[in-house]
Design an enzyme around this catalytic site. Sequence first.
Site, mmCIF file in Angstrom:
data_model
loop_
_atom_site.group_PDB
_atom_site.id
_atom_site.type_symbol
_atom_site.label_atom_id
_atom_site.label_comp_id
_atom_site.label_asym_id
_atom_site.label_seq_id
_atom_site.Cartn_x
_atom_site.Cartn_y
_atom_site.Cartn_z
ATOM 1 N N ARG A 1 -13.445 -16.622 0.115
ATOM 2 C CA ARG A 1 -14.288 -15.495 -0.271
ATOM 3 C C ARG A 1 -13.761 -14.929 -1.588
ATOM 4 N NH1 ARG A 1 -13.758 -9.733 1.142
ATOM 5 N NH2 ARG A 1 -15.766 -8.735 0.747
ATOM 6 N N HIS B 1 -17.460 -6.453 -6.356
ATOM 7 C CA HIS B 1 -16.211 -5.937 -5.825
ATOM 8 C C HIS B 1 -15.645 -4.948 -6.849
ATOM 9 C CE1 HIS B 1 -12.836 -6.923 -2.799
ATOM 10 N NE2 HIS B 1 -12.490 -5.805 -3.426
ATOM 11 N N GLU C 1 -17.302 -3.096 0.377
ATOM 12 C CA GLU C 1 -16.833 -1.739 0.620
ATOM 13 C C GLU C 1 -17.493 -0.702 -0.285
ATOM 14 O OE1 GLU C 1 -12.554 -1.658 0.535
ATOM 15 O OE2 GLU C 1 -12.373 -2.900 2.323
ATOM 16 N N ASN D 1 -14.267 -5.200 7.153
ATOM 17 C CA ASN D 1 -12.903 -5.094 6.641
ATOM 18 C C ASN D 1 -12.162 -4.045 7.455
ATOM 19 O OD1 ASN D 1 -13.762 -6.850 4.682
ATOM 20 N ND2 ASN D 1 -13.499 -5.442 2.964
ATOM 21 N N TYR E 1 -8.041 -2.455 8.296
ATOM 22 C CA TYR E 1 -6.599 -2.437 8.101
ATOM 23 C C TYR E 1 -5.884 -1.485 9.052
ATOM 24 C CZ TYR E 1 -7.536 -5.033 3.829
ATOM 25 O OH TYR E 1 -7.946 -5.991 2.943
ATOM 26 N N GLU F 1 -11.953 -9.044 5.645
ATOM 27 C CA GLU F 1 -10.627 -8.692 5.131
ATOM 28 C C GLU F 1 -9.799 -8.147 6.269
ATOM 29 O OE1 GLU F 1 -10.204 -6.058 1.791
ATOM 30 O OE2 GLU F 1 -11.861 -6.976 0.696
#
Length: 486
Positions: free
Chosen positions: A91, A135, A180, A309, A311, A386
């Site tokens: 990606r 991005h 995002e 995504n 985290y 991600e």
Amino acid sequence: MTTASHTVATAPQPTAARTFPPGFLWGTATAAYQIEGAAAEDGRTPSIWDTFARTPGKVRNGDTGDIATDHYHRWREDVALMADLGVGAYRFSLAWPRVQPTGRGPAVQKGLDFYRRLTDELLEKGIQPVATLYHWDLPQELEDAGGWPERATTDRFAEYAALAVEALGDRVRTWTTLNEPWCSAFLGHASGVHAPGRTDPVAALRAAHHLNLAHGKAVQALRAGLPTEADVSITLNIHQVRARTDSPGDVDAARRIDALANRVFMGPLLTGAYPADLLDDTARLTDWSFVRDGDTATIRRPLDFLGVNYYTPTLVSAADAEAPDHSFDGHGASGHSPWPAADDVVFHRPPGRTTPMGWAVDPSGLYDLLLRLKADVPDLPLMITENGTAGDDYLDPSGAVHDPDRIAYLHGHLSAVHRAIADGVDVRGYFLWSLLDNFEWGYGYSKRFGAVYVDYPTGRRIPKASAHWYADVARTNALPEPDPQP
């Protein structure tokens, strides 16, 4: 690619206790400004991140992406690294100012040629190219004309999407419109810790809507130029928002942040409407008159999968005397909140171990998020686009990089994905962030997220222990036992 809802009729199921479904896609990910460099070569002009990074005080150590990891010249070496890892997909993002330097008019063929060569090499190595159109690198000329708070930018993005798919649609069959958009809108326009560095909450809300609208228009352009079996998606950094307690104030704080973090995008994208509570919460700032008739219908275009995504989770409460600010939201220090009309919500550092970013290590947040999405959009496949962690990585005297914390982080989060699949969530693949150590936005080169260590003075690439571990996971399509300890 077997991610599209029209190519796989039912959700995959694990075939063994720690084995992932057949055909599960293992990949890795990067972004153009973070790795490419060559900031002024072959017609590329400045993006908002070039301008932001060159502004004193905006990026740690004054770092810029002018050279980054020099992927623009070392792409063949980087594809060979991926082939050695055995990943099935890559990606990457296209740099808008490399393809269309002013954000208007015809494409620059030298820029497109770079992505043609890259995708050809990926395909030759058996790696599926997964292209992201945006991005965060808006051409600076479009920012000078008003940027994302202006409606005209949505038309420019659709034109750019059409140019990209005309050039690469015969090679790339999986496309993502935006990565995002929350960061683009709110970190870029409310807190100012990302490019373009504005601190206007109304501009942030306008930008959020126009990013949504740009996505819808880009989907139209992509569908017009792609074969029917191609996949089109968007990637959201959906926040797993948790209330600190079950008190009414804390629960309402979580609701407000969920609206600003998640439902401002998921509402129009997936249901065709902005949430009523979001409009009420922000009414003192704007009447949302920038949303015109027909906009939400344009935004709500069928997707083949949703990129996720993740985290770390987000822990909030109502304002109290002990923690009267928003300093622990994990999105960088600023005197301005990225949360319009929610300045009084308190963000707490979750308990437990943290990464070098200060983010809590909590795989349960990913599991809970995936279950939430299964309930909200049960018929839409998901892709983890991600997930990863920064590390305090260094070359030891033998020339190796040992990163047990990263291996433990990945194992925990992949275990959460496996558990979610076992509980019926349709997750089609996982992309490790990131292939390479790189320019980590406002942190410059001080944070290393890569599975591959980059010696920045020389550009030398050294796969870390986590790269070899991930290669084994991809090769066997299974998690090793027992769980590694950090």
